[in-house]
Design a protein around this motif. Structure first.
Motif, short mmCIF file in Angstrom:
data_model
loop_
_atom_site.label_atom_id
_atom_site.label_comp_id
_atom_site.label_asym_id
_atom_site.label_seq_id
_atom_site.Cartn_x
_atom_site.Cartn_y
_atom_site.Cartn_z
N VAL A 55 -6.26 23.20 6.69
CA VAL A 55 -6.94 22.76 7.92
C VAL A 55 -8.42 22.46 7.64
O VAL A 55 -8.97 21.49 8.16
CB VAL A 55 -6.80 23.82 9.03
N HIS A 56 -9.05 23.29 6.80
CA HIS A 56 -10.44 23.02 6.41
C HIS A 56 -10.54 21.67 5.72
O HIS A 56 -11.46 20.88 5.99
CB HIS A 56 -10.93 24.13 5.48
N SER A 57 -9.58 21.38 4.84
CA SER A 57 -9.57 20.08 4.15
C SER A 57 -9.40 18.93 5.14
O SER A 57 -10.03 17.87 5.00
CB SER A 57 -8.45 20.05 3.11
N ILE A 58 -8.55 19.13 6.14
CA ILE A 58 -8.36 18.11 7.17
C ILE A 58 -9.66 17.86 7.91
O ILE A 58 -10.02 16.72 8.22
CB ILE A 58 -7.23 18.52 8.14
N GLY A 59 -10.39 18.95 8.21
CA GLY A 59 -11.68 18.80 8.87
C GLY A 59 -12.65 17.98 8.05
O GLY A 59 -13.37 17.12 8.58
N ILE A 60 -12.67 18.21 6.74
CA ILE A 60 -13.53 17.43 5.85
C ILE A 60 -13.12 15.96 5.85
O ILE A 60 -13.97 15.05 5.85
CB ILE A 60 -13.47 17.99 4.41
N ILE A 61 -11.81 15.70 5.88
CA ILE A 61 -11.32 14.32 5.91
C ILE A 61 -11.78 13.61 7.19
O ILE A 61 -12.17 12.44 7.16
CB ILE A 61 -9.78 14.30 5.79
N VAL A 62 -11.74 14.33 8.32
CA VAL A 62 -12.23 13.77 9.58
C VAL A 62 -13.71 13.42 9.46
O VAL A 62 -14.17 12.37 9.93
CB VAL A 62 -12.01 14.77 10.73
N HIS A 196 -14.31 17.39 16.30
CA HIS A 196 -13.02 17.61 15.65
C HIS A 196 -13.20 18.43 14.37
O HIS A 196 -12.40 19.34 14.08
CB HIS A 196 -12.35 16.28 15.30
N TYR A 197 -14.23 18.10 13.61
CA TYR A 197 -14.50 18.80 12.35
C TYR A 197 -14.80 20.28 12.59
O TYR A 197 -14.22 21.16 11.95
CB TYR A 197 -15.67 18.13 11.63
N VAL A 198 -15.68 20.56 13.54
CA VAL A 198 -16.06 21.96 13.81
C VAL A 198 -14.87 22.72 14.39
O VAL A 198 -14.66 23.90 14.07
CB VAL A 198 -17.27 22.03 14.75
N PHE A 199 -14.07 22.06 15.23
CA PHE A 199 -12.87 22.72 15.76
C PHE A 199 -11.90 23.05 14.63
O PHE A 199 -11.28 24.12 14.63
CB PHE A 199 -12.19 21.82 16.79
#
Length: 272
Positions: A55-62, A196-199
């Motif tokens: 999920v952290h990686s997904i946040g970085i992708i966003v 979105h990233y912080v969430f």
């Protein structure tokens, strides 16, 4: 005739009117309910830690998508990204010398993308960087984390330097989001991709915290003994809980904003 509120809006309005003590109690109850649900549906609780990193990686992708699409880094804290890169680099070092597994590969990918974000903000999109808003002094967190790591670290058989490094990355990860929260506190308005990233960070923190809590429960406390003696086992759990609660308030307003159909998140005073 005034239309009735939707259930979610009605609950949100009721919660918002409650005093701080009631809100804190509701937050604890909600967290416990979520843990019970996760314990029931996730059989291998180590998967929660993998999910947290994913999920952290997904946040970085966003975040990368925002930088590439909008060509602006407004609202993003460079200092939070630098703290993230530091604790990931230290954790990678610890993984290579102490334990090499799937978490190492996930950390490598996350560190690489974080370094790309830092490079983009510093050199490609420097003109849009809100430096005056990103005014959190890094030594406020780095120095205390280093001192705490020197005083409280694992009591395993590994080299003392590696044990201190392990403790340092645990403590630093817990507070690495504080500069980003300061930026949002200063601007009061959070655009969608940053929100979105912080969430995503909030969800990742909760999953990581749930992983440790459920592991302790399943092992009936034996995991704490495996981590060593003294204050270190307790500090690991405290760090996980702290980083979860740091973002809990923001996540509440994010969910409220999404269900309310708002594209831009407006934070009340004192939220972060």
């Amino acid at each position: 005739m005034r239309p009735s509120k939707r259930p979610i809006q009605a609950v949100s309005s009721w919660v918002r009117r409650q005093p701080p003590k009631v809100k804190a109690f509701l937050a604890v109850i909600s967290g416990m309910a979520a843990l019970v649900l996760l314990r029931a549906i996730v059989h291998d609780h180590d998967n929660l830690f993998v999910a947290a990193e994913a999920v952290h990686s997904i946040g970085i992708i966003v975040l990368i998508y925002k930088l590439m699409k909008e060509k602006t880094c407004a609202g993003i804290s460079l200092k939070s990204q630098e703290l993230t890169a530091i604790f990931l680099a230290v954790r990678l070092y610890c993984s290579f010398v102490m334990e090499y597994d799937i978490h190492t590969l996930l950390d490598m990918a996350t560190l690489a993308t974080t370094l790309w974000v830092i490079y983009t903000i510093r050199f490609k999109l420097r003109s849009s960087y809100m430096e005056e808003k990103d005014n959190f002094a890094l030594y406020y967190v780095v120095v205390p984390c280093a001192v705490l790591a020197l005083l409280i670290h694992p009591s395993t058989s590994h080299n003392i330097v590696n044990r201190i490094a392990w403790a340092f990355c645990v403590y630093l990860e817990a507070v690495s989001v504080l500069p980003q929260l300061r930026v949002m506190q200063n601007t009061k308005i959070v655009e969608p991709f940053t929100a979105h990233y912080v969430f995503a960070l909030g969800v990742a923190r909760f999953l990581s915290c749930a992983h440790w809590v459920l592991q302790v429960l399943d092992s009936r406390g034996h995991l704490l003994v495996a981590l060593g003696y003294g204050l270190w086992p307790s500090m690991v759990l405290i760090s996980e809980i702290v980083q979860t609660f740091i973002l809990a308030d923001f996540c509440y307003y994010y969910v409220k904003s999404v269900f309310g159909g708002q594209l831009v998140l407006r934070l009340p005073s004192g939220v972060v």
